[in-house]
Scaffold this motif. Sequence first.
Motif, PDB file in Angstrom:
ATOM      1  N   THR A 216     -28.024  24.396  34.975  1.00  0.00           N
ATOM      2  CA  THR A 216     -27.018  25.065  35.800  1.00  0.00           C
ATOM      3  C   THR A 216     -26.929  24.372  37.155  1.00  0.00           C
ATOM      4  O   THR A 216     -27.940  24.269  37.862  1.00  0.00           O
ATOM      5  CB  THR A 216     -27.409  26.545  36.044  1.00  0.00           C
ATOM      6  N   ARG A 219     -24.363  25.254  42.595  1.00  0.00           N
ATOM      7  CA  ARG A 219     -23.210  26.061  43.020  1.00  0.00           C
ATOM      8  C   ARG A 219     -22.821  27.117  41.985  1.00  0.00           C
ATOM      9  O   ARG A 219     -22.063  28.039  42.282  1.00  0.00           O
ATOM     10  CB  ARG A 219     -22.017  25.151  43.316  1.00  0.00           C
ATOM     11  N   LYS A 220     -23.320  26.982  40.744  1.00  0.00           N
ATOM     12  CA  LYS A 220     -22.950  27.916  39.673  1.00  0.00           C
ATOM     13  C   LYS A 220     -24.053  28.926  39.356  1.00  0.00           C
ATOM     14  O   LYS A 220     -23.917  29.730  38.431  1.00  0.00           O
ATOM     15  CB  LYS A 220     -22.636  27.116  38.397  1.00  0.00           C
ATOM     16  N   ARG A 221     -25.154  28.909  40.104  1.00  0.00           N
ATOM     17  CA  ARG A 221     -26.296  29.753  39.727  1.00  0.00           C
ATOM     18  C   ARG A 221     -26.043  31.236  39.948  1.00  0.00           C
ATOM     19  O   ARG A 221     -26.478  32.069  39.154  1.00  0.00           O
ATOM     20  CB  ARG A 221     -27.557  29.291  40.474  1.00  0.00           C
ATOM     21  N   THR A 222     -25.349  31.570  41.010  1.00  0.00           N
ATOM     22  CA  THR A 222     -25.029  32.979  41.224  1.00  0.00           C
ATOM     23  C   THR A 222     -24.108  33.486  40.120  1.00  0.00           C
ATOM     24  O   THR A 222     -24.281  34.591  39.594  1.00  0.00           O
ATOM     25  CB  THR A 222     -24.363  33.179  42.602  1.00  0.00           C
ATOM     26  N   GLU A 223     -23.152  32.656  39.743  1.00  0.00           N
ATOM     27  CA  GLU A 223     -22.260  33.002  38.638  1.00  0.00           C
ATOM     28  C   GLU A 223     -23.046  33.167  37.334  1.00  0.00           C
ATOM     29  O   GLU A 223     -22.767  34.063  36.527  1.00  0.00           O
ATOM     30  CB  GLU A 223     -21.193  31.914  38.474  1.00  0.00           C
ATOM     31  N   LYS A 226     -24.684  36.500  37.184  1.00  0.00           N
ATOM     32  CA  LYS A 226     -23.693  37.523  36.831  1.00  0.00           C
ATOM     33  C   LYS A 226     -23.444  37.536  35.326  1.00  0.00           C
ATOM     34  O   LYS A 226     -23.388  38.594  34.692  1.00  0.00           O
ATOM     35  CB  LYS A 226     -22.387  37.254  37.586  1.00  0.00           C
ATOM     36  N   ARG A 227     -23.318  36.367  34.728  1.00  0.00           N
ATOM     37  CA  ARG A 227     -23.059  36.274  33.285  1.00  0.00           C
ATOM     38  C   ARG A 227     -24.255  36.778  32.472  1.00  0.00           C
ATOM     39  O   ARG A 227     -24.089  37.399  31.425  1.00  0.00           O
ATOM     40  CB  ARG A 227     -22.735  34.829  32.903  1.00  0.00           C
ATOM     41  N   LYS A 252     -23.494  37.946  47.521  1.00  0.00           N
ATOM     42  CA  LYS A 252     -22.466  37.419  46.611  1.00  0.00           C
ATOM     43  C   LYS A 252     -22.385  38.246  45.334  1.00  0.00           C
ATOM     44  O   LYS A 252     -21.303  38.561  44.841  1.00  0.00           O
ATOM     45  CB  LYS A 252     -22.777  35.954  46.270  1.00  0.00           C
ATOM     46  N   LEU A 253     -23.544  38.597  44.785  1.00  0.00           N
ATOM     47  CA  LEU A 253     -23.572  39.380  43.550  1.00  0.00           C
ATOM     48  C   LEU A 253     -22.981  40.776  43.769  1.00  0.00           C
ATOM     49  O   LEU A 253     -22.214  41.277  42.944  1.00  0.00           O
ATOM     50  CB  LEU A 253     -25.003  39.491  43.023  1.00  0.00           C
ATOM     51  N   GLU A 256     -19.361  40.692  43.828  1.00  0.00           N
ATOM     52  CA  GLU A 256     -18.816  40.522  42.478  1.00  0.00           C
ATOM     53  C   GLU A 256     -18.995  41.765  41.616  1.00  0.00           C
ATOM     54  O   GLU A 256     -18.650  41.772  40.439  1.00  0.00           O
ATOM     55  CB  GLU A 256     -19.499  39.322  41.787  1.00  0.00           C
TER      56      GLU A 256
END
Length: 431
Positions: A216, A219-223, A226-227, A252-253, A256
């Motif tokens: 990962t 920049r995509k780790r928070t996303e 979430k997934r 951020k979470l 979202e």
Amino acid sequence: MKLELPELQAYWEKLDYQEPSAIQEKVYEPLKNGTDVVGISPTGTGKTVAYTLPILAKTTIKGGLQTIIITPSQELAVQVAAVVKEWGKEVGLTVQPLIGGASIKRQLEKLKQKPEIIVGTAGRILEITEMKKLKLHQVATVILDEADQLLQQEQLATVRKVVAKIPNNPQMGFFSATSNELMKDLPKWFNVEPEWIDATDEDTSAGKVLHAYIETPNRKRTEMLKRLTQITDFRGLVFINNVANLVTVAEKLSYEGVSVAVLHGEKYKTERQHALQQFRNGKVKLLLTTDVASRGLDIQGLPYVIQYDIPVTKESYIHRSGRTARMGKAGTVLTLVNERDMREFKKVIAPLELELTRLYLFGGELVDQRPETVKDEVPEIAKLKSKTKEKEKNNEAPKKETKTEVVQPIVKKKKKKKDQKNKGARKKKKE
């Protein structure tokens, strides 16, 4: 292991405990007989019960303070105190926690009940002792839980001050999931020659752990977090290496719409307890924490440990992974890495000789094959790919060309007088 006190044996059977774990079996007699002990065993193998039972067996009811159990964090002290209280109640013993962040006035009031056992953090125990509100002259046993952490520079001096205030040389017990170089200096620091009992290779009471990773980008780790929460019955303890980054990720979470709680040393005690309770009750799916704040936490049935940041040391990895797969239950340690992280991560855990599995998050599930290669096992994938191709085909269909006529602006020419026509050319000719 046969417990001498019938009340403890009856409670053991009531809890449906089967065979004791290796560490519980090995330390019982030495601790009961007053021997100094170092007990090393993997996380989730019942170390708290291992030292609690022999201590209770030799504690005199109404005999004043006889045992101090020191932990590196407030959360762990509360957790250990709950376990010791649970067993101590069966034999009529009083147990009191003493931790920083709680009302010292209330703690002083409760000390009037004259507990036989105290569980707490070194700083608060020392503070109350120096106020002359806690007398240590009858203390016979001192246990350091998560000893490798308590022997670190920031806590060692305080721990030694507490032990130094005990008039007689008390029996010492040092318990941890890992050993480090600091443990070799125990004779120098505490004037002991402890019996080393390492049950790491013999203890099979911990559950099966899947050590896995997902590639990962940072920049995509928070996303990705979430997934992951969309997986059925998902709950994850997420390790982040510093508080500032932890707070940013949590914000951020939350933005979202992900249910998240945070646990770190800069939070008030009540806030940390509330976060833990929410996570244990399943009200939040993610609990973001640092290594220090989560030391020794026991969260029953925790299915996932997520490493947002890779651990700095192998000891850190051992303690993190020990939060899941406790007392026979299975669990997964999932590390988020990029290519650079992967190289560093492998160096850190190389001494542990772990088998790492690469996983992929697809269709709300973790799978161990690339999505392109699992269509036979997951029929929905073929249908999804077919729809995707059809959509792409429609999007790529040639569009009807339309000509666009460009209208040029009409520029009116100025009428020149006869004598002005080609004036420049005539002038040049004269010259």
